[in-house]
Scaffold this motif. Sequence first.
Motif, PDB file in Angstrom:
ATOM      1  N   UNK A 489       0.855  -1.163   0.026  1.00 59.48           N
ATOM      2  CA  UNK A 489       0.014  -0.027   0.025  1.00 59.48           C
ATOM      3  C   UNK A 489       0.773   1.245  -0.205  1.00 59.48           C
ATOM      4  N   UNK A 490       1.991   1.218   0.435  1.00 64.88           N
ATOM      5  CA  UNK A 490       2.877   2.287   0.664  1.00 64.88           C
ATOM      6  C   UNK A 490       3.054   2.948   1.984  1.00 64.88           C
ATOM      7  N   UNK A 491       2.566   1.944   2.823  1.00 63.01           N
ATOM      8  CA  UNK A 491       2.758   2.656   4.303  1.00 63.01           C
ATOM      9  C   UNK A 491       3.832   1.993   5.200  1.00 63.01           C
ATOM     10  N   UNK A 492       3.888   2.441   6.284  1.00 63.80           N
ATOM     11  CA  UNK A 492       5.153   2.177   7.266  1.00 63.80           C
ATOM     12  C   UNK A 492       4.584   1.031   8.053  1.00 63.80           C
ATOM     13  N   UNK A 493       5.436   0.054   7.998  1.00 63.44           N
ATOM     14  CA  UNK A 493       4.921  -0.962   8.947  1.00 63.44           C
ATOM     15  C   UNK A 493       4.734  -0.799  10.367  1.00 63.44           C
ATOM     16  N   UNK A 494       5.316   0.367  10.921  1.00 62.85           N
ATOM     17  CA  UNK A 494       5.029   0.563  12.333  1.00 62.85           C
ATOM     18  C   UNK A 494       3.889   1.248  12.515  1.00 62.85           C
ATOM     19  N   UNK A 495       3.133   1.310  11.636  1.00 60.53           N
ATOM     20  CA  UNK A 495       1.626   1.941  11.883  1.00 60.53           C
ATOM     21  C   UNK A 495       0.809   0.777  12.390  1.00 60.53           C
ATOM     22  N   UNK A 496       1.520  -0.397  12.241  1.00 57.34           N
ATOM     23  CA  UNK A 496       0.863  -1.667  12.642  1.00 57.34           C
ATOM     24  C   UNK A 496       0.809  -1.905  13.946  1.00 57.34           C
ATOM     25  N   UNK A 497       1.583  -1.354  14.845  1.00 53.25           N
ATOM     26  CA  UNK A 497       1.719  -1.387  16.204  1.00 53.25           C
ATOM     27  C   UNK A 497       0.171  -0.897  16.879  1.00 53.25           C
ATOM     28  N   UNK A 498      -0.325  -0.057  16.145  1.00 49.69           N
ATOM     29  CA  UNK A 498      -1.617   0.582  16.372  1.00 49.69           C
ATOM     30  C   UNK A 498      -2.889   0.191  15.651  1.00 49.69           C
ATOM     31  N   UNK A 499      -2.780  -0.136  14.238  1.00 52.63           N
ATOM     32  CA  UNK A 499      -3.580  -0.413  13.411  1.00 52.63           C
ATOM     33  C   UNK A 499      -3.720  -1.972  13.042  1.00 52.63           C
ATOM     34  N   UNK A 500      -5.032  -2.556  12.703  1.00 54.97           N
ATOM     35  CA  UNK A 500      -5.304  -3.829  12.252  1.00 54.97           C
ATOM     36  C   UNK A 500      -5.664  -3.793  10.724  1.00 54.97           C
TER      37      UNK A 500
END
Lengths: 600, 84
Positions: A489-500
């Motif tokens: 998608x072009x997003x940062x993996x670190x966002x997944x600490x908060x997002x599902x």
Amino acid sequence: MENGYNGRIARINLTTGEVRSEELDLELAKKFIGGRGLGTKILYDEGVATAEPLSPENKLIYITGPMTGTKSPTAGRYMVVTKSPLTGMIASSNSGGKWGGKLKYAGWDALIVEGRAEKLSYIHVEDEKIEILDAQEYAGMRSEQLDEELKKVHPECSVLNIGPAGEHQSLLAAIMNDKDRAAGRSGVGAVMGSKNLKAITVSARRTVIPAADEEALQEASRECLRLIKENGVTGGGLRTYGTAVLVNIINNTGSFPTRNWQESYYEQADDTSGETLRETYLVKNAACHRCPIGCGRVVKIGDKVVGGPEYEPLWAYGGNCGVNDLNAIDEANMWCNEYGLDAISTPCTIAAAMELYEKGCISEEECEGMPLEWGSAEAIVEWTKRMGEGRGELAKRMADGSYRLCEYYGHPEISMSVKKQEMPAYDARGIQGIGITYATSNRGGCHVRGYLISPEVLGLPEQLDRTAVEGKAQWCKIFQDLTAVIDSMGLCLFSSFALGAPNYAALLNAGTGTDYTAEELLTVGERIYNLERLFNKAAGMKPEDDRLPKRLTEEPIKNGPSEGMRSRIDVTLPQYYEVRGWENAFPTEETLRRLGLTES
Amino acid sequence: MNGNREKGMGDMVEVRLFATFREGRGKVCYLDAAKLVKASDVLEVLRIPQEEVAIYLINGRHSSMEDRVLDGDVLAVFPPVGGG
Ligand code: SF4
């Protein structure tokens, strides 16, 4: 187009000088999203799996995702997809900074670079105009200076480049952008060097990417931003301490590989921690394009202010080389950025060389005045520079990574690598699930293809027992599949600490007009993961390439809180193949059919 | 560090503090094991609200607030932090 994509890909042939604009196949984009997924699909379909990695037949794909450059939080990422000269398999290296967003604003979803330029060249993208220009005057120039020089020629541009390491085709060479951001792994910089391509500059006038449903995207982004801000890790921890905060956590679980994984607890770890960095050399934090998290570090070294180390180099130059001199680690990390070297594999190779030296395989004379002694702050700095320059016999050998180095000395078992790529900073003897990630990662030793540290150590989204074996295969698959989605998608993996997965589905649907459920989106991730495996199979991968170094399975941890533990990959790997629907390391016909991977 | 919880190393418990928990408390505290029963007692002595704790290790193992604390144990307490 109003669906997150530009709908255009540029194909640039450096041999002929031809530049062509091609239409993006939207059906394909729906099936593989963009970034890592779509890049792999293009590379696979164009038959690159059997190409020699450093030959003109290999292709370099710089590719954004549909969210890159949009208003979604952390939407600044791009991928470099190519065949790796380090592993001989798929390479897809992710980077942030500003460059990816700029490329998108210039009107391109991807650049496919083919062939080999006769002379050292660079590519300049200025909106729809793309030129191949002479770069001979920049030969041998380090990354930061080149960034500044090219900005004098093209003001307002964003610069991606290789340093001297890429030019001499070190298999650990990274691609740098915006000075200190790196598509670091798998030797992608060497591929760029083999094409005589020194840099790609991008200028763009536009600053928006239209979404399929602007209102829905705004809504989904607002919700994600709220979750990111409320989460203790993404809302505060990462900004305050950076990824370096992991030094103390991982060390206190006794899973902090020390002296080339001979031990797993480092007494001096706190000297190199995020907490200590903050008290000493930290100037401020830094953030990539559209990122509210801002995990980047800016540090001072003497009177220079430069990009600071992440957790990985802090560990790899620190505990893994037995060094507790934070200033020296900052400096060695800076040289990685300057010469354009992978800041994980480079220090890990130095650690392997230190073990070879300790065991008498590397002689004093070969060290040419800088002995490879454990704990030597001078050695980590000097050997990084030598590897960057390709100066001296031993440094040249080291610049091709620990596997080739250790094999040369008759001790391949000393290389702590999977598929010839160095493993990162978590001991898979003390943390069982991450061992499955390492063993099965399509790009070789790597933590960010299924970051099980999150549940096994950090307790996100829930706390698992790090020493347990059962259930880890299933967790690994889900994490690998979701990561493939985020990377595409072009997003940062670190966002997944908060997002599902439901949050990513909401963003993607609003941006591109798809109607994926969270579950369907994970299937797209699974498709991408399986496609990478098909690429590897075509490239000649064997089932035995999915293995961990013997040290992890046969030598129990010698010290610290995980003393006595070893990896149970013998148990988890068959379980993993089962949940993936693979036999002997490769997808079965039935799995391929289920994922829509049988045609072409 | 001692991985074996049964073998007491003395009558003290070593509590290691990290990230923001160091502010005003230092890096490490030694508490009298005799006055402590559960992991949550340690937090009370140190005035750390339970809800601020994300990772609580006893001798390197993730533990809950109800877990017993024994002589010679090494505790490590972290607020929500992470990376990759
Ligand atoms: S979390 Fe860190 S690496 Fe990820 S986009 Fe933000 S600043 Fe960049």
